[in-house]
Design a protein around this motif. Structure first.
Motif: not given
Length: 346
Positions: A220-224
């Motif tokens: 997981i590189i980014r989380v929105g």
């Protein structure tokens, strides 16, 4: 002549003293047992076994006390109303939300239990590792080569299982930073949906079609996160070439009706606001209306706001003007005459 020939009693031969009689333990055992070999071996037969047993008892006692403290912390975190350990989450909850103290109980429980499991495993490993080193030291093992070998083995294991270590570290920091939790709607790249479970290695997400995604935390590189704190509803309504003042007044009346609705008012952090003309297109102007809501109330408020704005435009006759404009568009301006610079005949 011997004492036996003379009829005198023979003198008792004293027991040989062990070489370690000056040692307190050895001397005391020799005085108790009068056994030379047992006294000389008392260090290996009595002292070291008792020392090892004491080390094990202290290790189990320390582990029990630490686990009990961690379990109590986890239990209080799961049952209390937004404890200090969840301060980042508390700061993101809007004060106008309905009963903000009761939001995300399952999220707090899973987060607390996951952190508690990590702490229990770490304390067990540390306590028994120290106890094992103490026992080996009592058995006269040279710990320097052992520690060096353990360090090399740890480095080799780290290189071999670096993906697993990466997932575990990422999961631990995700829990500590409170990036998302059970029940949140998140965008993790290819997978977007509701978080069903959170672990140190795997996060489970169910998307809108019911597909369950298992994502390794290290990937997981980014989380929105669409569920933390408040959400924003943005509605753009085209009004064609109608008068913007008239359309704005109609939309403000419809937006105000949403703010006083008893079913929707608790979901609003700020009342809807008609901000004005957002853009100009070939079909006319577009007026934007925004509303700040709770995370759970974003969808119902947005649906009802769109419905009321559309009905207000339709009842005012502005929608009919938009349809007429699309059915009979204005003619395009004629191309300019290169010689005169004026448009051609219409």
């Amino acid at each position: 002549m011997t004492a036996a020939v003379l009829g005198m009693p023979a003198a008792e031969t004293p027991d040989p003293k062990p070489s370690c009689v000056d040692d307190p333990v050895c001397g005391q055992i020799w005085r108790w047992t009068r056994s030379e070999w047992f006294a000389e071996g008392s260090n290996y037969l009595v002292v070291k076994p008792l020392t090892i047993l004491l080390i094990l008892l202290l290790a189990f006692l320390l582990r029990y006390l630490l686990h009990r403290t961690i379990n109590r912390l986890v239990r209080s975190t799961s049952e209390s109303k937004i404890p200090a350990v969840l301060k980042p989450l508390r700061e993101r909850i809007p004060t106008a939300a309905p009963d903000p103290e009761a939001i995300y109980p399952e999220r707090r429980r899973q987060r607390a239990e996951a952190i508690g499991s990590v702490l229990r495993s770490m304390t067990t490993a540390v306590v028994f590792a120290i106890a094992a080193l103490q026992i080996l030291s009592e058995l006269s093992f040279n710990l320097a080569p052992l520690l060096a070998s353990a360090g090399i083995a740890g480095v080799a294991l780290g290189f071999g299982a670096q993906t697993l270590v990466k997932d575990l570290i990422a999961g631990l920091f995700m829990l500590l930073e409170d990036q998302y939790g059970v029940g949140d709607v998140v965008d993790l790249g290819e997978a977007t949906g509701v978080v069903e479970s959170v672990g140190l290695r795997i996060t489970t997400v169910r998307d809108a079609r019911g597909v369950v995604w298992y994502i390794r935390n290290g990937e997981i590189i980014r989380v929105g996160n669409k569920s933390q704190g408040w959400a924003m509803v943005i509605v753009d309504m085209p009004i064609g070439f109608a008068r913007t003042e008239e359309a704005t007044a109609v939309l403000k009346t419809a937006a105000a009706s949403v703010a006083v609705d008893p079913e929707l008012a608790p979901e609003l952090v700020e009342p809807p606001e008609v901000v004005g003309v957002e853009q100009i297109t070939v079909d006319g102007a577009v007026i934007r209306t925004v509303a700040k809501t709770t995370a759970e109330g974003q969808l119902p408020v947005s649906r009802e706001l769109r419905r009321r704005l559309a009905e207000a435009l339709e009842n005012s006759g502005i929608t009919a003007g938009i349809a007429a404009t699309r059915m009979f568009p204005r003619p395009a301006a004629p191309p300019e005459d290169p010689g005169t610079g004026q448009g051609g005949p219409t």
